[in-house]
Write a protein that holds these residues in place. Structure first.
Motif, PDB file in Angstrom:
ATOM      1  N   PHE A 141       0.827  -1.206   0.000  1.00 52.24           N
ATOM      2  CA  PHE A 141       0.000   0.000   0.000  1.00 52.24           C
ATOM      3  C   PHE A 141       0.860   1.254   0.000  1.00 52.24           C
ATOM      4  N   SER A 142       1.972   1.223   0.804  1.00 52.11           N
ATOM      5  CA  SER A 142       2.874   2.376   0.831  1.00 52.11           C
ATOM      6  C   SER A 142       3.519   2.594  -0.532  1.00 52.11           C
ATOM      7  N   ILE A 143       3.925   1.475  -1.182  1.00 53.38           N
ATOM      8  CA  ILE A 143       4.535   1.599  -2.517  1.00 53.38           C
ATOM      9  C   ILE A 143       3.527   2.163  -3.507  1.00 53.38           C
ATOM     10  N   CYS A 144       2.290   1.650  -3.473  1.00 54.55           N
ATOM     11  CA  CYS A 144       1.259   2.145  -4.386  1.00 54.55           C
ATOM     12  C   CYS A 144       0.938   3.613  -4.129  1.00 54.55           C
ATOM     13  N   ARG A 145       0.924   4.000  -2.845  1.00 53.16           N
ATOM     14  CA  ARG A 145       0.628   5.401  -2.540  1.00 53.16           C
ATOM     15  C   ARG A 145       1.732   6.313  -3.059  1.00 53.16           C
ATOM     16  N   ASP A 146       3.012   5.908  -2.875  1.00 54.21           N
ATOM     17  CA  ASP A 146       4.122   6.707  -3.402  1.00 54.21           C
ATOM     18  C   ASP A 146       4.058   6.796  -4.921  1.00 54.21           C
ATOM     19  N   GLU A 147       3.739   5.660  -5.568  1.00 52.26           N
ATOM     20  CA  GLU A 147       3.632   5.660  -7.032  1.00 52.26           C
ATOM     21  C   GLU A 147       2.483   6.555  -7.492  1.00 52.26           C
ATOM     22  N   ASN A 148       1.390   6.524  -6.737  1.00 53.98           N
ATOM     23  CA  ASN A 148       0.252   7.373  -7.072  1.00 53.98           C
ATOM     24  C   ASN A 148       0.606   8.853  -6.957  1.00 53.98           C
ATOM     25  N   ASP A 149       1.340   9.218  -5.876  1.00 55.26           N
ATOM     26  CA  ASP A 149       1.771  10.607  -5.723  1.00 55.26           C
ATOM     27  C   ASP A 149       2.693  11.025  -6.863  1.00 55.26           C
ATOM     28  N   ARG A 150       3.606  10.120  -7.245  1.00 62.56           N
ATOM     29  CA  ARG A 150       4.539  10.450  -8.332  1.00 62.56           C
ATOM     30  C   ARG A 150       3.788  10.645  -9.649  1.00 62.56           C
ATOM     31  N   GLU A 179       0.335  16.597 -13.345  1.00 56.32           N
ATOM     32  CA  GLU A 179       0.263  18.050 -13.209  1.00 56.32           C
ATOM     33  C   GLU A 179       1.294  18.734 -14.092  1.00 56.32           C
ATOM     34  N   GLN A 180       2.527  18.172 -14.132  1.00 53.25           N
ATOM     35  CA  GLN A 180       3.549  18.744 -15.005  1.00 53.25           C
ATOM     36  C   GLN A 180       3.130  18.673 -16.465  1.00 53.25           C
ATOM     37  N   LEU A 181       2.567  17.525 -16.872  1.00 56.70           N
ATOM     38  CA  LEU A 181       2.127  17.379 -18.261  1.00 56.70           C
ATOM     39  C   LEU A 181       0.983  18.353 -18.587  1.00 56.70           C
ATOM     40  N   GLU A 182       0.087  18.558 -17.629  1.00 53.17           N
ATOM     41  CA  GLU A 182      -0.996  19.511 -17.865  1.00 53.17           C
ATOM     42  C   GLU A 182      -0.451  20.923 -18.053  1.00 53.17           C
ATOM     43  N   GLU A 229       1.024  25.390 -21.858  1.00 52.56           N
ATOM     44  CA  GLU A 229       2.009  26.208 -22.556  1.00 52.56           C
ATOM     45  C   GLU A 229       1.975  25.945 -24.060  1.00 52.56           C
ATOM     46  N   ILE A 230       1.840  24.680 -24.443  1.00 54.71           N
ATOM     47  CA  ILE A 230       1.795  24.343 -25.874  1.00 54.71           C
ATOM     48  C   ILE A 230       0.567  24.970 -26.530  1.00 54.71           C
TER      49      ILE A 230
END
Length: 360
Positions: free
Chosen positions: A221-230, A236-239, A244-245
């Motif tokens: 669950f901790s690994i999945c939560r970290d992956e979800n945050d990443r 957000e960066q892609l948005e 900008e594009i």
């Protein structure tokens, strides 16, 4: 006979014996261990049900009873060897060797679990005291039985039997039977104790495996939560990049539209320039005509000096010729002024185009 009557009453009515009194009641979700795997929990009730401690005054025993509608889901007699274990903040369990299962209770709060566990320990201690008293009574009855048996033998040797002695002999026989049954019950209790120990061992193993599974699920669950945050941060960066594009695309669209407008204006100016060039080609012809007229005028003046006699006849022609010359000169002058203005406008337009190309 009392035990048989109690079981018949419980199985037919689905409720505790009237001799039993509730001493503690709570509500919880009831589970039983899966008999095939001895690891997974199987829900015994679809929702929270009433779970109660009952005390039987006649048998001096305690039971945990829970009924879901017409179905009895818990009927566990508490023995001194039982142990209630808290496996989480809101879940507890205990093993019942007689029922050959493990019961689990899920509470809505930690306080309810704590109260139930405290009551379980209290009832367990009361059951232990009741068992100790029962063993003392059995030992006392056994001693009285042995003493009565010895007295009965002496009376038989003396051959002085009486109705009271016969009654004592009958009581001694009953006590012997009770002692034999007590010995059998002791063996039965030893077997149940061994079964309980084995059940506790299996339960401990299941608890350890469950704890390991819980830890593994926590890590996953901790690994999945970290992956979800990443991934959320990446989205957000892609948005932002997409925004900008899109802005750049809008700018490019505006620039393309402006370039098309300028190109259209440039084509119009080029057309006007071609027209002006065609008109400028007529100027040398007009200049040559003007020179020719001037030469002719000079020749006429010389002829006028030489031919004074022809002045009067030619005066009208001369005046018309002068008027035409003046008129042609005025038109030529105005045409040259218009041409100069067009050429200046064309130069300004070219400078504007050159400046626009330099800015882009």
């Amino acid at each position: 006979m009392e035990i048989l009557a109690f079981l018949v009453h419980f199985s037919t009515t689905g409720s505790p014996d009237p001799k039993e009194q509730p001493i503690f009641t709570t509500r919880a979700h009831v589970f039983q261990i899966d008999p095939s795997t001895k690891k997974n929990w199987v829900p015994a009730s679809k929702q929270a049900v009433t779970v109660s401690y009952f005390y039987d005054v006649t048998r001096n025993s305690y039971r945990i009873i829970s009924v879901d509608g017409a179905k009895v889901i818990i009927n566990s007699t508490i023995t001194p060897n039982m142990t209630f274990t808290k496996t989480s903040q809101k879940f507890g369990q205990w093993a019942d060797s007689r029922a050959n299962t493990v019961f689990g209770l899920g509470f809505s709060s930690e306080q309810q679990l704590t109260k139930f566990a405290e009551k379980f320990q209290e009832v367990k201690e009361a059951a232990r005291l009741a068992r100790d008293k029962s063993q003392e009574k059995i030992e006392t009855s056994s001693n009285h039985s042995q003493a009565s048996s010895v007295n009965g033998t002496d009376d038989e040797k003396a051959s002085h039997a009486s109705p009271a002695d016969t009654h004592l002999k009958s009581e001694n026989d009953k006590l012997k039977i009770a002692l034999t049954q007590s010995a059998a019950n002791v063996k039965k209790w030893e077997i149940e104790l061994q079964t309980l120990r084995e059940s506790n061992a299996r339960l401990s193993t299941a608890l350890q495996e469950s704890a390991a599974s819980v830890e593994q699920w926590k890590r996953q669950f901790s690994i999945c939560r970290d992956e979800n945050d990443r991934l959320r941060s990446k989205i957000e960066q892609l948005e932002e990049q997409c925004s900008e594009i899109n802005r750049e695309k809008e700018k490019n669209t505006q620039l393309k539209s402006r370039i098309e407008e300028l190109e259209s204006e440039l084509r119009e100016k080029e057309t006007e320039l071609k027209d002006l060039r065609k008109q400028s080609e007529i100027i040398p012809q007009l200049m040559s005509e003007c020179e020719y007229v001037s030469e002719k005028l000079e020749a006429a003046e010389r002829d006028n000096q030489n031919l004074e006699d022809k002045v009067r006849s030619l005066k009208t022609d001369i005046e018309e010729s002068k008027y035409r010359q003046r008129h042609l000169k005025g038109e030529l002058k105005s045409f040259l002024e218009v041409l100069d203005g067009k050429i200046d406008d064309l130069h300004d337009f070219r400078r504007g185009l050159s400046k626009l190309g330099t800015d882009n």
